[in-house]
Write an enzyme that holds these catalytic residues in place. Structure first.
Site, mmCIF file in Angstrom:
data_model
loop_
_atom_site.group_PDB
_atom_site.id
_atom_site.type_symbol
_atom_site.label_atom_id
_atom_site.label_comp_id
_atom_site.label_asym_id
_atom_site.label_seq_id
_atom_site.Cartn_x
_atom_site.Cartn_y
_atom_site.Cartn_z
ATOM 1 N N SER A 101 5.516 4.357 2.567
ATOM 2 C CA SER A 101 6.129 5.586 3.101
ATOM 3 C C SER A 101 6.518 5.446 4.567
ATOM 4 C CB SER A 101 5.146 6.761 2.940
ATOM 5 O OG SER A 101 4.174 6.761 3.968
ATOM 6 N N GLY B 256 0.829 -1.198 0.000
ATOM 7 C CA GLY B 256 0.000 0.000 0.000
ATOM 8 C C GLY B 256 0.864 1.248 0.000
ATOM 9 N N CYS B 257 0.249 2.363 -0.348
ATOM 10 C CA CYS B 257 0.997 3.613 -0.458
ATOM 11 C C CYS B 257 1.457 4.121 0.901
ATOM 12 C CB CYS B 257 0.162 4.665 -1.192
ATOM 13 S SG CYS B 257 -1.498 4.903 -0.532
ATOM 14 N N PHE B 258 0.541 4.219 1.875
ATOM 15 C CA PHE B 258 0.967 4.655 3.209
ATOM 16 C C PHE B 258 2.017 3.704 3.776
ATOM 17 C CE2 PHE B 258 -3.347 6.819 3.453
ATOM 18 C CZ PHE B 258 -2.847 8.114 3.537
#
Lengths: 345, 345, 345, 345
Positions: D154, D149-151
């Protein structure tokens, strides 16, 4: 490898050029000149280039330019640029200049609109106007290329074929352009403070914008007669992009005529995309690329032809157009280093 | 206190109207109608109004409208609005309608542009076009006011005096308008997704926008002859605001002529601000207010007059104009409840 | 009518104050001071105020302040403000100061964080910290009110009741704030150029922001013990708004405890809106108003309490809070002139 | 040439993948699947790709996938994706899945957070979590890669080395993330209407975001003990970008420790840029690229370590990470097709 140097590298167009040359398979960048950032790592100013560009800014003058430099780009503002570029040309370097200093063929017109003296009007004759879709042959052998302005690029590309073929008249051409804020550059002034321009739409410099004579010069050459325009620029709260909406009489022309005209001139050009019926350009679709998108509508109710074009003001409107010019000057593929598609969204 | 009700209260223009009426010293809002949000607290949909507006949405029909309602606003979309408004008028209620359903004097033109049947074309004769700077007297006694469209408001206010006084011709009027995204309303569609319109500039519906006949109708009435325009709307990534840039021939007119004309028509109007020479409108300067700012330039090079106007599309372009109409209808101060200055930035 | 003057009127907070005072039913603004814009019409700088504010900027000093001035607002930056404000206080004028110069009770702490000398630390004792929800009584009789910082306002309002009632501990309070760009003011610098901050999210001054000691001072006073925070501000590409997300241990507390605490402290306050379960603050819902919205979540998985607050940085974070302070100082309704609801969208 | 197909190609991550594969020197894209856009030219949906991508969308099922397809990307939403992907795996195709369907090792946790049944939990054991900086070897031979996932991307990249080396504790990790709107995808809903999210900052799903278990799973594996976080996502009005601000105790660690740790893990990684002291990540510096920028501050006043990371949510947070995974799977240069630097501004 072709050796390139950049004068005035730290403005937005300079930085975009640095990024493009780093990607370019045939170029080696050998110096990045900046007076104000001398000794500073370029990627400390442009953090997007961390890990990509390792150079430090130098303050370069005509004597310190390495002799084996093949091409020099000047991304300095007008007036300052000619004072730097003239000695370089004198010394025999090939130069692509981003400023307005060599775009106008008559010093008088330059001096009137830019309110400054031209230092050597004989260079104006030798300078080639760097619109590569139109002046390929001259650019190929040019010593000095005057890279076009951003608004002019967005206006000339759609209009030149129509005037050249006499499809439209040379008067009552109404041009309403909208530009993103990066066109105002990276130096801070009230004009480009976020809070002044965000959530705002405005027109400025109506009838007085300095790109006007450049547009009229090239349109007139294509038309073979004097073309006079009304040009109204607007400032829009986006980073990049110019959309030009151009209105003129549609008398005696059909959609087919225009399609055929564009096909003849641009059918084989890599960076001009003519949109099919029912589609119109938008700046997001060209952002980050060297494309110029062109679409049009004939409105039979009002008898007008409306042509709309979209470019990225920092790229086709400046830095990637310069790279395209360089490709032509050195006999490379015109698209070398310019293959990236725009990102969406 | 004047008792007001709103039909279709939960769109952006409805919600702005709710906010304005809450501020208004002489109004009591007695119902907020919404089919889709029945039973929901209005401030749960519009959190800006928490602590200000305590009403819950109701689903209202002609029979459940309280008899002592003095004024009903319909903020429904065209086509749906007439089906709701016609029975209300029949019953004798005074209505201000936000849709296009009663703006055009000829049912045929309505049906052509909106591609739907008009349910009762006799009402079109009785409906008053709600541009309060122009139709004050008729609005004062009207039973049905057709609140103008947002683009038309921004275009009519600067052009009507010039046509009325024959300062300009009735042809070759080129209008390039830019609107913020709230004009597309609150219902979700690909057209108003953030990522599709943010960082983007585009034209749409060239020559085909439904506001065209409304603009031409009113311009023609003022000119006393048929006026034909080219109207090109653009979508700009801001919440609010319309900037219209209008170009026409400047033949035979001077700056003084236009200044005198505007002074004569608007010198005493509360909401029209004519800008002095050297200044141009910007949407941020009118955002959140009922103002229409107008500025202009005569470009002697091209022989064109460029008039620029700015409004807040949701306010002078819709909800606050409706309140201004209501003030006129009930003999209140025209500025009642509309005193807030725009915020900056 | 109360007579008010503004020193340093041409920054964003000054201009918002001018706008608010124009709306205020009990205030007459008698001078707008500006050194750099002396002789310029205020509405030529802030075009939103055309037709509303007719004053011209004057350069005022302590001797030219009219004697019957009831209240002076100083919207100057820190360091410059004290040099202007001290003589005014000396002369007996009541002052509301927007800068940090009188917020901190200890000159040493001021001098450490602001890296400049305090000119008269005795005034620090007399100055009242202008958070009207907390210091009503002292503000009412104050000669000098230190208007709070924008970040502190957004952080103190949600935290003070919780610390005062010992619901939370005085340590491990993690504050992550996001601010719009208008917080950087109207003077141009690379920090607030549109193209540098638009389409960008970044943190800055982590652990070093000058609002830190002001926050800790007031939190410690409420807690009765030293409170130490981590404060991380972020810059977000919006014109206005601060959202503060504050995380702390939820040990031993329930949703009911916090609701009861907020109800006790803020249930009757006009400008604090406590959101019900399932709702969270957003800056758009307070933009243009004096509201502070507060919502919270207890996350049982991690044992944390997350409190979120939203204010308009230029209003509750500065200018409208100053008007609220003035209302308290002069025994007016606390809400006088501050009734406007936020606009949406 | 490696033959690739994309299922669910018309969402934003699908479209970015199409763009990246078109640029990739070793890939040939052989089908673009879409149910809703079957028969439509891809570049009519994504006008940025005009002249670059000539394919038309097809509706593909397991039986119509060409047998010589080397790699299939599924850019479908969770739940739908597994129903399409499972038969493909069964048939022996290698798959990179963009959804959450194969990221969690325990079906129970998946079912709890995603509120849907998992169709075949045996695949969860075989699926490799596609964070190429951490699982290079397993990805190289994987049949099914679960693209992160994107979060999580990061958050994991900055935290994993610190937990692995026991520099930080496994509790009281406070994560405050901000994402651009493209994370909400291209389907229209009130959540991503321009006017609702523009000029707005808000938190959402506090403690309940579905990326939480994925983050905790990977952090726990690195720590060798159960890690529990508080994760607060925020929505910011930019097209792209995630900035994560992560706070934890700095007890017992120095700047040097962390620098050394990051150097050891990431010194030779192409896409992780560790910022030197005094610099902090910003999303604009990574936009349009596969970079993850990481910077940090130790705040001795509060005893906290603050680590900040920035990625492009659609690229390193999805599509370019998938290409990086594919490069690893097929033994290509990890950077193949991913060389473009971010553009600025």
């Amino acid at each position: 490898m072709i050796k390139a140097g950049i004068i005035g590298a730290t403005g937005y167009t300079g930085a975009e050029l640095v990024r493009l040359l780093e990607l370019h398979p045939e170029i080696e960048t050998i110096f990045l000149d900046s007076r104000s950032y001398e000794g500073i790592r370029f990627s400390d100013i442009y953090p997007n280039l961390r890990g990509k560009v390792h150079d430090t800014c130098q303050s370069i003058n005509v004597d310190s330019v390495p002799e084996d430099t093949d091409i020099i780009f000047s991304a300095l503002p007008h007036r300052i640029s000619q004072s730097k570029v003239l000695p370089l040309i004198e010394k025999g370097f090939r130069v692509i200049d981003f400023s307005a200093d060599f775009r106008l063929r008559e010093a008088k017109i330059y001096e009137h609109w830019y309110e400054t003296k031209h230092l050597d009007d004989r260079t104006l004759e030798k300078a080639v106007y760097g619109l590569p879709e139109w002046y390929t042959a001259s650019i190929a052998k040019a010593g000095l290329v005057a890279n076009p302005g951003c608004f002019p690029t967005s206006i000339l590309l759609p209009l030149l074929p129509l005037l050249k073929e006499n499809l439209i008249k040379n008067k009552d051409i109404i041009i309403d352009s909208k530009t993103g804020v990066s066109g105002a550059g990276r130096s801070s002034s009230e004009v480009n403070i976020f809070s002044q321009v965000n959530e705002n739409i405005k027109a400025y410099n109506i009838g007085k914008h300095r790109h006007t004579p450049e547009i009229e010069q090239e349109l007139s050459l294509a038309a073979g007669s004097s073309v006079n325009i009304l040009f109204t620029p607007h400032l829009i709260p986006v980073d990049r992009g110019i959309l030009s909406t151009i209105v003129m009489s549609a008398e005696g022309i059909t959609r087919k005529d225009i399609e055929a005209c564009y096909e003849a001139y641009y059918g084989k050009k890599s960076f001009i995309r003519i949109l099919k019926e029912g589609y119109l350009p938008e700046t997001k679709a060209v952002k980050g690329s060297n494309f110029c998108d062109i679409g049009f509508v004939i409105d039979s109710r009002s008898g007008k032809l409306v042509v709309v074009s979209a470019i990225d003001n920092l790229l086709k409107g400046s830095s990637s157009q310069a790279v395209q010019n360089m490709n032509v000057m050195f006999g490379l593929e015109e698209t070398a280093g310019l293959n990236a598609a725009p990102i969406w969204p």
